[in-house]
Design an enzyme around this catalytic site. Sequence first.
Site, mmCIF file in Angstrom:
data_model
loop_
_atom_site.group_PDB
_atom_site.id
_atom_site.type_symbol
_atom_site.label_atom_id
_atom_site.label_comp_id
_atom_site.label_asym_id
_atom_site.label_seq_id
_atom_site.Cartn_x
_atom_site.Cartn_y
_atom_site.Cartn_z
ATOM 1 N N SER A 74 3.017 12.241 6.787
ATOM 2 C CA SER A 74 4.307 11.734 7.278
ATOM 3 C C SER A 74 5.362 11.633 6.184
ATOM 4 O O SER A 74 6.551 11.481 6.495
ATOM 5 C CB SER A 74 4.108 10.357 7.906
ATOM 6 N N HIS A 128 5.565 5.873 21.498
ATOM 7 C CA HIS A 128 6.554 4.947 20.946
ATOM 8 C C HIS A 128 7.710 4.670 21.888
ATOM 9 O O HIS A 128 8.580 3.872 21.593
ATOM 10 C CB HIS A 128 7.131 5.531 19.633
ATOM 11 N N CYS A 163 6.943 8.110 14.029
ATOM 12 C CA CYS A 163 6.585 8.754 15.287
ATOM 13 C C CYS A 163 6.391 10.246 15.079
ATOM 14 O O CYS A 163 7.249 10.920 14.536
ATOM 15 C CB CYS A 163 7.683 8.511 16.336
#
Lengths: 379, 647
Positions: free
Chosen positions: B327, B370, B383
């Site tokens: 991420s 989410h 997300c």
Amino acid sequence: MSYLEYNVKSVPSGLSKVLYLNWPVVVLLTAIASVGFLMLYSVAGGSMLPWAEPQMKRFALGLFLMISVAMIPVWFLRNIAGAAYGISVLLLLGVEFFGSTGMGAQRWIDLGFMRLQPSELTKITLIMFLAAYYDWVDIKKISRPLWVLIPIVIIALPVFLTLRQPDLGTALLLVFGGGGLMFLAGVHWLYFAAVVGAAAGLVGAVFKSRGTEWQLLKDYQYRRIDTFIDPASDPLGAGYHITQSKIALGSGGWTGRGYMQGTQSRLNFLPEKHTDFIFTTLAEEFGFIGGISLLSLYVLVLVFCVVSALSNKDRFASLLTMGIGLTFFLFFAVNMSMVMGLAPVVGVPLPMVSYGGSAMIVLLLAFGLMQSAHVHRPR
Amino acid sequence: MRRSAKDTEESAAILSRRGLVLGGGMALVTGVLGLRMRHLQVDQADQFRLLAEENRINIRLLPPARGQIFDRNGLLLAGNEQNYRVTMVRDEVDDPEKVLRDLAQLIPMTQEDMERAREELRKRSRLVPVTIADRLSWEDLSQVAVNAPALPGITPEVGLSRIYPRGADFAHIVGYVGPVSDYDLSRIEDKDPLLQIPKFQIGKTGSENKMEHELRGKAGTKRVEVNAIGRVMRELGRDESQKGANVQLTIDATLQNFVQARLAGESAAAVVIDVETGDLVSIGSAPAFDPNLFVRGISVKDYGGLTNNKYRPLANKAVQGTYPPGSTFKMVTALAALEAEEIRPDETIRCVGYTEVANRRFHCWKRGGHGRMNLRNSLKQSCDVYYYDLAQRVGIEKISAMARRLGLGERHDVPMSAVASGLMPTKAWKRENRDNDWVIGDSLNASIGQGFVLTSPLQLAVMTARLATNRAVSPRLVKSVDGVETPSGAGEPLGLSDEMMAHVQGGMFAVANENGGTAYGTRIADKSMRMAGKTGTSQVRNITKAERARGVFRNADLPWERRDHALYVGFAPADAPKYAIAVVVEHGGGGSTAAAPIARDIMLAAQTGGMPPLSAYPSAQRGRVSSALKKLQVWGLDEPKAPDSQA
């Protein structure tokens, strides 16, 4: 003329004999020995020890012995010649059985205060004995085979023993010295021609026998011959001596590098720089001038010997003096030929210069005999 | 016996005649001797004099002192110390075995040392000195010197050898030196005669290796007179050697020490970079090793311990390790989409927990989804679906181009060993290397830093610095060489709009400071030192459908090798960035739990220049943090435990 034939009263007696010594020879020998001291001092890196000082002491002792021997009547010397020869041959046998081993060769007997090298002594006693023999033998019989064979046996015995040690240098000196004396005495020249022919044959045999079971010389002796013939073949191995020696000599040039400036000898490139190869140090440091000067000193000694011999009417004395002169000549000629690459490396010292106990004392003893012959010559 | 006068006269005549013949012969021989002497000494004198000089003069190299290495504040990292050693010349010894045994009674020598000495004596020339014992104390050396007469061929010597006073802290950055090996000689095109000196030490790894040219210096020579066996008799003249250049690194040794201590126990890497200058102030890689072991000649046992360790202490994970960024890559995808104007910052995308593309489901880490996500929240909560969507809009080429602009997929020019270039995949790359066409799924994986994407911690730190400054910051490890400053790595503006960058930075701020952010748990309470960041958790395995059906394994239940890598990138202070950091904990689990706490401690240490102040932590965490910090094996800031550090 024999000593019985001249008036003994015309010969000097007592201490006055000292005045009748052949003084030029004494002076020359001292000069040559001094050259030796200088060089030994130099190769030790500017130090009296370990060589120069002992050498000086030995020279002093030798000088004393020489003068002492000079006082002994020459006829007495002739009478003991056989005994002297016998003793030295016995000593050689002694080395064979009790000798200590130095530098890979068994050459001396340790007497406690000095090491006696009987092979050195033999060089004189052989000359003495041969001179006495030829004084005794009838001139007419001199070339008869039997009378030629006797001196050959006399020579061959010590030669055989020194070869066993092994000491090729001394053996060669004995052969040439003894042979020279036979020649002087008047043995027919055909014998010598025959010997030269036989020698040529022997050389052939020596080379032929190499590597076979019955090879005549030791391996190291062959190697010395090899490297003599072509020193460059093994410059760091067996040829090292000769190559480095020639470099030292050559780099001396006309005037040399100056006293104590010889790089070759000071830096240990020269092997045996204080003994057999001491001439290279002299030649490196004093150049051609130094080398030729020493050679001249030797030649002068020879000249005085020859003059003394030829002017001596006593046959024994004359032969003895010539024989000693010849031995002296052989010493320096073989040594110089060796260091200059003209002869194989055989262990022969430079007379009166090389460091070494018995060689110098024995040489001075020899000159004592020569002086005795000079002092007691018929007048 | 009486003889007739005639006989006597005849014999005297023969004697005189023969005597003259012999005399003539002797004169002839003497003449030959004289001529020979003349030939050698006069005619060939020049030639022989030359030979004598060659015999006599030997040129010896004088090894230069190696340049020293300092940290940014002038603390010594690599220096030279006097090394007392004992050498033996084989040729001067009759019985080397006996001498070795005698020597072993004077100085400490192990069986291994003895064996090595024997081996060296066999291998080397009989004339050159061989090192028998190394690194002796002054007392030992004196012992040998006093007993020298009983130890023929043995010489006590003083030389210089390398020492690393900071030990393991700089094992990967500075590296170590070692004796030139045959392999080195065959590999490097270096005609420097110094390399031929037995046991001459050259840089083997790290800066010691990469800066070898600067550090080595120039050899001097001395002309010496040697004797027949090669022993030096006197010196005739010398050209002094030139000391190697001193190198100052940008690393802060104090911070580096803290970083190494903080990473200890993990297989991890951390890079701290000054965003204004590009200075690398700390490059941590754990576990590390003591480089001094290598200089001394590492024992087989110690070396085995290093190579068999699954945490790979010898690898410099900070620059040569490459990991899927996970991420932490999302800022790249976001910027690519923003610049391509495929999305507006306030535009929302709905996350239901997965995206279906080409009959395949791509899951978000949050199974339930989410809900509606804008840019800021997508970063804050990390997300995945949001970025799957962006990936489909901008395509891999633009993402990859943006990644390169931010310093990923590029081999940065820092003098360390095996600097990795990572991997930023494009369609062309896949066709060439995987013999397959790029599929949309690859883009989706890449958008969240998985799939083919590989980055090193160094690259991630550079990326973060560029995100913090909007400039093409480039990393700099060498501050100066011999006092000459190297150019700064501040770089040109990236050419991305400040507004766009502010949105991304805002998202990163939310991650670390807003409730619900993935790194909120590791926030910094002190407002002046707050950090903006991004967590990352990258998979090292594929999660099969069956696994997913059973419920994804918790990391703690997996063997270490299959756990996720934990990552964190960030910069601080958030409002006026000074430092950027990247932390990777191999198989550490989640980024927010394994990497973020490390990053926070390090960033606080970097900003305060010492131990992190407890006041900077949220009050509820202070007790736990305090006891954790106390356990760190940090050198006293004023008294490094270095053996002796010379200026």
